[in-house]
Structures are given as structure tokens and as C-alpha cells.
Motif scaffolding. Structure first.
Motif, PDB file in Angstrom:
ATOM      1  N   LEU A  39      33.016  30.858  42.818  1.00  0.00           N
ATOM      2  CA  LEU A  39      34.170  30.173  41.866  1.00  0.00           C
ATOM      3  C   LEU A  39      34.283  31.142  40.751  1.00  0.00           C
ATOM      4  O   LEU A  39      35.370  31.631  40.124  1.00  0.00           O
ATOM      5  CB  LEU A  39      32.669  29.092  40.975  1.00  0.00           C
ATOM      6  N   LEU A  40      32.565  32.033  40.936  1.00  0.00           N
ATOM      7  CA  LEU A  40      32.625  33.518  39.711  1.00  0.00           C
ATOM      8  C   LEU A  40      33.646  33.963  40.041  1.00  0.00           C
ATOM      9  O   LEU A  40      34.905  34.771  39.325  1.00  0.00           O
ATOM     10  CB  LEU A  40      31.423  33.750  39.979  1.00  0.00           C
ATOM     11  N   GLY A  41      34.534  34.273  40.945  1.00  0.00           N
ATOM     12  CA  GLY A  41      35.166  35.834  42.375  1.00  0.00           C
ATOM     13  C   GLY A  41      36.765  35.394  40.881  1.00  0.00           C
ATOM     14  O   GLY A  41      37.764  35.430  40.656  1.00  0.00           O
ATOM     15  N   ALA A  42      36.648  32.994  41.261  1.00  0.00           N
ATOM     16  CA  ALA A  42      38.076  32.593  41.071  1.00  0.00           C
ATOM     17  C   ALA A  42      38.512  33.538  39.621  1.00  0.00           C
ATOM     18  O   ALA A  42      39.479  33.494  38.644  1.00  0.00           O
ATOM     19  CB  ALA A  42      38.139  31.479  41.161  1.00  0.00           C
ATOM     20  N   ILE A  43      37.338  32.948  38.683  1.00  0.00           N
ATOM     21  CA  ILE A  43      37.171  32.745  36.879  1.00  0.00           C
ATOM     22  C   ILE A  43      37.917  34.372  36.976  1.00  0.00           C
ATOM     23  O   ILE A  43      38.455  35.427  35.958  1.00  0.00           O
ATOM     24  CB  ILE A  43      35.848  32.911  36.654  1.00  0.00           C
TER      25      ILE A  43
END
Ligand code: ATP
Ligand code: MG
Lengths: 364, 284
Positions: A39-43
Motif C-alpha cells: 500500500l505504501l509502495g502504491a501510494i
């Protein structure tokens, strides 16, 4: 009898509120979740392309950008979720990419050569994929060979068959297609699998129905993995197959069912692409198997099995979709998107290692 | 033991097991009765674990047969053995390190709720039962979501034992269940064994501790290098006799002689002394 139960000292009841239980905050708990890294990566990736967006009206943050990368993400994600679950169960499937193309060709064969109704062809295509998955699973379970090798063999068999079969059936051409509109059931099948929705002035082509299938597959995958008995068996089969079997988990059956589910998801992608385009080419989908695995790893699934998340794999697919589209929006040479993916994969593996260490050691 | 001659709950007749060229067990015949504790004793590598793995469906015998209540049975996998009411604590504990305690506890026997496609694990119930069963054994679970890989060796052993006791319907098999446990928890396990026996279950108990064995055992089966060396009723033996049998009596004497000889050489006197203390420790 010389001794009775009463002869042994009974331990005191467990104390309420253990003084050794350090308070674990909500944020820390969240940090432990396998999908968090994804999720952090996607953001981060989203923000990166927001900043580098070189299109005239900064379309990346508008519907146009969203529709573009979800279109990519959905066909990756429908596969990344089952591939991730298979990885949690400790197995790989390298035949998934080519199978998405082969199933499209199989559907064409049923409709064009056998004159089947589209819906019958869809059933037939799913059945074909189920057989491929069953063979993969059966050989892996029976021979105990690494699934990496077994499915690599399947990959080559299917790849060769897709090239040879199309050439033979279609008089030397590498493309097969439906021409004309006399194919019964195709219109309704296209509505369900291969069309779009929410078209508007701002977004003339709308969103792909594949996006909905992506969401459905993700919800089912997450439900099965986290909430059902079968999901418990998936974790156990990949975590320690021997222990799992010893406590009564049908490990072989669990793995075989996952191979079948993965292959049938490939059929879903094949059906989606065929109903979208009414055509397919030989070797379609070859090489995509690695994107599915990358998406799963980015999503927190361990290559060694036993740990992972279906939602994470879905987010991983979104990262890949954004990477492919974002490079275009940023106006970079599209040749760089593989380099970009490679860097993301490196980062994901790093995050996974940290998560693994936390899961296995300090729980704080 | 005033046992009337009746059909044993579990029986092995002329069972052998080979691993390639290794002859792990040779012609074992054994009867296990309900309401009795059968202790299996023997050296490392004697074949104790192999024996109980055939009873729990992990291995199939290469020769001979298994009978349950007098009827020949085939146990193709552990699930089939569980269906016959046989629950086992394996020596390696059979836990999955990356999974939480509650998931491990119910692995293979998950409680469910809901119907059809909404059928799901009853997580709340699983956690409650797991917590109370582990509290009974004297382990206070701090966090049911903690992964088993982060538990101490004894805690992990307790999880495996509590699980088998909870699910053991007719036969409870424990392969060195107390090897990593503290005094208090070992006591609880022995109490469990007695409780299970009093409830009319058959218990098979493997241990290297003669005191534990004699405390709860009704029948003692001695294995040596894959063969059966004898079977004794409680009335026919004693702690001293068991200790002697397990340590191999004459061999122990020989060992102490050898150590005495070694002690004459000054530079290794220290080592010999330590070894002697160890040997005494094992005896007492
Ligand atoms: N799966 C296997 N493959 C090959 N050999 C095996 C296997 N399992 C056990 N053996 C061999 O069979 C013999 C008996 O092993 P087993 O584990 O039953 O001993 P044990 O009496 O339980 O010993 P311990 O007290 O150390 O637990 C050993 O020599 C072992 O090496
Ligand atoms: Mg053993």
C-alpha cells in the motif's frame, strides 16, 4: 491404580492482564500486515507519477489516468491474486501467462471451428483450463518435483502448442479472429466480460468490465485466504507441509485445488481479452507470469511460502499497472518501465524481509 | 490390573517398517487397551517415533497389520487416523511457525459458522477455546495472534499437547511430550495422561524419563534397535528396573569403568569427572 489425577498439582488460573504483555499499539499492528508495504509502495508510485505527469491537463489524477492504469492492473490482478495464494501455499506456476493467451485461442477454436455458442465456449474454455491446472497440480503433488520445473514444462508445452496450433488451424497466420457478427451469444458474453461502463464526456471509453472482475476475484481471494478453513490450509501447506499433513490437513488436495483455481483465473483473463478484441495471437501472454509473481511479492507474499495476502497481491497488480501507464504519462521512453519494475521488486523484497523478521522474532 | 481378556482397542501384529535399506522396525506386535497407559521406552533411534507414526497414519507399515477393536484398518493419512479418534503429539510438534497460535491449535479441525459460501472459521470461538485449553496446561497466552515461531520451546510443546488432548477422542499418543517442559507443566501433562486414562481412553506415552513413565504407566514396552525387547506390566517392574532397562544396565557399568580408566590420565581427568557427574545425573 496407584496415582489419580488429583495427585498432581493444578496450576493456578491464568492471570487476567499479563504484566509481560507490552502494549502493542494500533499503528504497530498495522505495520505488521503483509499488505502494508504494497500500500505504501502504491501510494509512493502514484505520487511519483502525479509529480512527473507530463500530459497537457495533468490527466494522471483524473478519470482518464485512473481508467488507464486500472485497465492494466485488472488483467494483472485477476492473476496476481490466485498466483499469490499459490505462493502462500508454497508453489509456483509459470504456465499462467501463456495460459491466458492459449485460453483465448481455445475459445476462438470452440466458436469459429466448432460453431459453439459463446457461452458454451466459455464453459468449455474454463473446463480446458481446469484440466491444465489439474495436470500441473497432480504432477507436482505426485512427483514432489519443484513446481517451478513442472510448470516450466507446462509453459513450454503450451507455448509450442499455441504457436503450432494457430499456424495449423489458421493457414499460416499467427492471429485468429472472429469476423462478422453471426456468432451466437458473443454480444451478451462481451457485455459481461469484455465491454466497458460509466462512459462519459470526460471519459469516452469508460472503465473496463475487467475492473469489476478484478474486484470480485480480489474479494473472493481475500475471503478464502483469511476467513475460511481452506485458507488456513493454504497457509499451513506453504508454512510447513509436513506438519500440516500430520495434523490432518489434506495438503495435496489443497495444492491441487489452487493450481486449478489459478488456471481457471487464466481462463477468465483469456475470455476477457477474447471478448474484448474478438481475436487472439499465438504466444499472447507469454512473459506475463513474471508480472503476476512480481505483483504477489510486492503485495507481501513470501517466495518461500507460508505468508502473504490476496489484497496485497491486488495492490501489487495496481503498482504494476501504474508503472506501465505512468511511464507513458510521464513521457519517459517506455523501454524504462522494466527497469522501474525491477527497482520496485527490489524494494518489495526488502520490505518483505523486514516483515518476515518481525513475524518470526520480536513482536513489537 | 484385573483386566478381563477382551479385544484391545489398538493392536499391531507383526509390523515391520523399512526406510530404504534402514530397517526401522522389525516384527512388532503390541496391544493397547482402553483405560490404560502404555509406555514405549528405548534408546535414541530405537524406532519409537516410527512406531507411533504408523498408529497416527503418517507411515504405512511395510509388513503386518493394524487392528482397531479387532478389525484390520488401513490408515492412509493422519486425517484417517484422526477420524478413528487417534490424536498425536508428535516429537517435532507438527506446528507451523508462521501461523498464529489459534490457527495452529485448530489446524485441520477448524470450527466454522455460517452456511454455503459464507461458511467461515469461527475465529472468536477458536480463540476462546484455545485460550482456556492453554490456561489449563498452565500457559497464559498473551496474544492469540502471536505466531507459533516466536513461542518458547516449552510453550510450543504445550500448544501441541493441549491440542491433542482437546481433540483426542479415543487414543492419545504423546511422543516425548515433556522434553522441553518445566516441572509444573510436566506435572500437568502427567495429570492429563491420568485423566485421559480414567476417562477410558488409551494413552501411548513415549519418554526417556523412567520416573515419569513409572508414575503413570500401566504397561511398558521396550524397543531396541527396531526390535521388541519385552513388554512388562506395572506389577512386574519398578523404577529401578526401568532405569536399568532404558540405560541398558551392563552398558552403563561398562561406561563407568571406562570413565574410571580415563581418569588415570591426568590431562583428561577433568572431562572424565564431568562425564561421571553427567552419568550420575541421568541415573538419579
Ligand atoms: N523418514 C525416514 N527416513 C529414513 N530413515 C528414517 C526415517 N524415519 C526414521 N528413520 C530411521 O529409523 C530409525 C528409528 O527412528 P525413530 O525416529 O523411530 O527413533 P526414536 O526411537 O523415536 O528415537 P528418539 O528417541 O531419538 O526420538 C532411525 O535409525 C532413523 O534414522
Ligand atoms: Mg523419536
Amino acid at each position: 491404580m496407584t496415582v489419580t489425577a488429583a495427585d498432581f498439582q493444578t496450576p493456578g488460573p491464568a492471570k487476567a492482564g499479563d504484566e509481560r504483555l507490552a502494549h502493542v499499539g494500533r499503528a504497530t499492528r498495522l505495520l505488521m500486515r503483509p499488505e502494508l508495504g504494497a500500500l505504501l509502495g502504491a501510494i509512493a508510485v502514484f505520487v511519483l507519477f502525479m509529480a512527473t505527469d507530463a500530459t497537457a491537463n495533468h490527466l494522471w489524477i483524473h478519470q482518464t489516468g485512473f481508467a488507464a492504469w486500472t485497465q492494466q492492473a485488472s488483467v494483472f490482478g485477476i492473476m496476481a491474486v490466485p498466483v499469490g495464494m499459490l505462493m502462500v501455499a508454497g508453489e509456483f506456476d509459470l504456465s499462467t501467462g501463456v495460459l491466458t493467451g492459449v485460453t483465448a485461442i481455445v475459445m476462438w477454436f470452440f466458436m469459429d471451428k466448432l460453431h459453439w455458442n459463446a457461452w458454451l465456449a466459455i464453459v468449455g474454455t474454463f473446463a480446458f483450463a481446469a484440466v491444465v491446472g489439474l495436470v500441473n497440480g497432480y504432477v507436482v503433488v505426485k512427483t514432489k518435483l519443484p513446481s517451478f520445473i513442472v510448470t516450466l514444462a507446462t509453459f513450454f508445452v503450451l507455448r509450442g502448442a499455441s504457436v503450432g496450433g494457430v499456424l495449423k488451424l489458421n493457414a499460416g497466420s499467427t492471429q485468429v479472429s472472429l469476423t462478422g457478427s453471426h456468432y451466437s451469444g458473443m454480444a451478451s458474453a462481451k457485455t459481461i466480460f469484455g465491454s466497458s461502463f460509466f462512459a462519459s464526456k470526460a471519459l469516452p471509453n469508460g472503465y473496463q468490465t475487467a475492473d469489476i472482475w478484478f474486484v470480485i476475484v480480489t474479494i473472493i481471494g481475500a475471503w478464502v485466504l483469511n476467513r475460511t478453513t481452506f485458507g488456513n490450509w493454504i497457509f499451513a501447506s506453504g508454512g510447513d507441509a509436513n506438519s500440516a499433513r500430520n495434523v490432518g490437513v489434506p495438503v495435496a488436495r489443497t495444492k491441487m485445488m489452487l493450481f486449478v483455481a489459478t488456471a481457471m483465473s487464466a481462463a477468465l483473463v483469456g475470455i476477457i481479452s477474447f471478448t474484448q478484441a474478438s481475436s487472439a495471437v499465438s504466444e499472447q501472454g507469454v512473459g506475463y507470469e513474471f508480472f503476476y509473481i512480481i505483483a504477489a511479492v510486492v503485495g507481501g507474499c513470501f517466495l518461500t511460502g507460508g505468508y502473504g495476502s490476496a489484497i496485497g497481491a491486488a495492490i501489487g497488480a495496481c503498482v504494476i499497472g501504474m508503472a506501465f501507464e505512468g511511464v507513458i504519462y510521464a513521457g519517459w521512453a517506455s523501454a524504462w518501465d522494466f527497469t522501474f519494475l525491477g527497482v520496485i521488486l527490489f524494494l518489495a523484497v526488502g520490505v518483505n524481509t523486514l516483515v518476515y523478521q518481525r513475524a518470526m522474532k520480536a513482536r513489537r | 490390573m484385573a483386566q478381563v481378556k477382551e479385544t484391545p482397542l489398538l493392536e499391531m501384529r507383526g509390523v515391520s517398517k523399512y526406510f530404504g535399506s534402514v530397517n526401522a522396525l522389525q516384527d512388532i506386535s503390541l496391544q493397547v487397551n482402553a483405560g490404560e497407559v502404555t509406555c514405549v521406552l528405548g534408546d535414541n533411534g530405537a524406532g519409537k517415533s516410527t512406531l507411533i507414526k504408523m498408529l497416527s497414519g503418517v507411515h504405512s507399515p511395510d509388513a503386518g497389520e493394524l487392528l482397531i477393536e479387532g478389525r484390520p484398518v488401513h490408515l492412509p493419512n493422519p486425517r484417517a487416523a484422526q477420524a478413528q479418534g487417534i490424536a498425536t503429539v508428535f516429537q517435532d510438534l507438527a506446528t507451523v511457525p508462521l501461523m498464529s497460535i489459534w490457527r495452529n491449535f485448530f489446524l485441520g479441525n477448524e470450527p466454522t459458522k455460517g452456511w454455503g459460501p459464507l461458511r467461515r472459521m469461527d475465529v472468536g470461538k477458536a480463540k476462546t477455546i484455545m485460550h482456556s485449553e492453554l490456561a489449563k496446561i498452565g500457559i497464559d497466552v498473551r496474544d492469540p495472534n502471536q505466531t507459533v515461531g516466536t513461542l518458547s520451546g516449552g510453550e510450543r510443546q504445550a500448544v501441541a499437547i493441549a491440542r491433542a488432548v482437546y481433540f483426542g477422542a479415543r487414543v492419545l499418543i504423546l511422543d516425548e511430550p515433556t522434553s522441553a517442559l518445566g516441572v509444573r507443566q510436566s506435572g500437568v501433562v502427567l495429570k492429563y495422561i491420568v485423566q485421559a486414562r480414567d476417562m477410558g481412553k488409551a494413552v501411548i506415552f513415549i519418554t526417556h524419563n523412567p520416573n515419569h513413565a513409572f508414575l503413570v504407566g500401566d504397561r511398558f514396552v521396550l524397543l531396541k534397535r527396531g526390535r521388541m525387547m519385552g513388554s512388562y506390566l506395572r506389577s512386574e517392574t519398578s523404577v529401578e528396573a526401568l532405569t536399568e532397562m532404558m540405560a541398558g544396565g551392563a552398558e552403563l557399568q561398562q561406561l563407568s569403568d571406562e570413565l574410571a580408566k580415563l581418569a588415570d590420565a591426568p590431562d583428561i581427568e577433568e572431562i572424565a569427572k564431568e562425564a561421571r557427574e553427567l552419568a550420575q545425573g541421568a541415573e538419579g
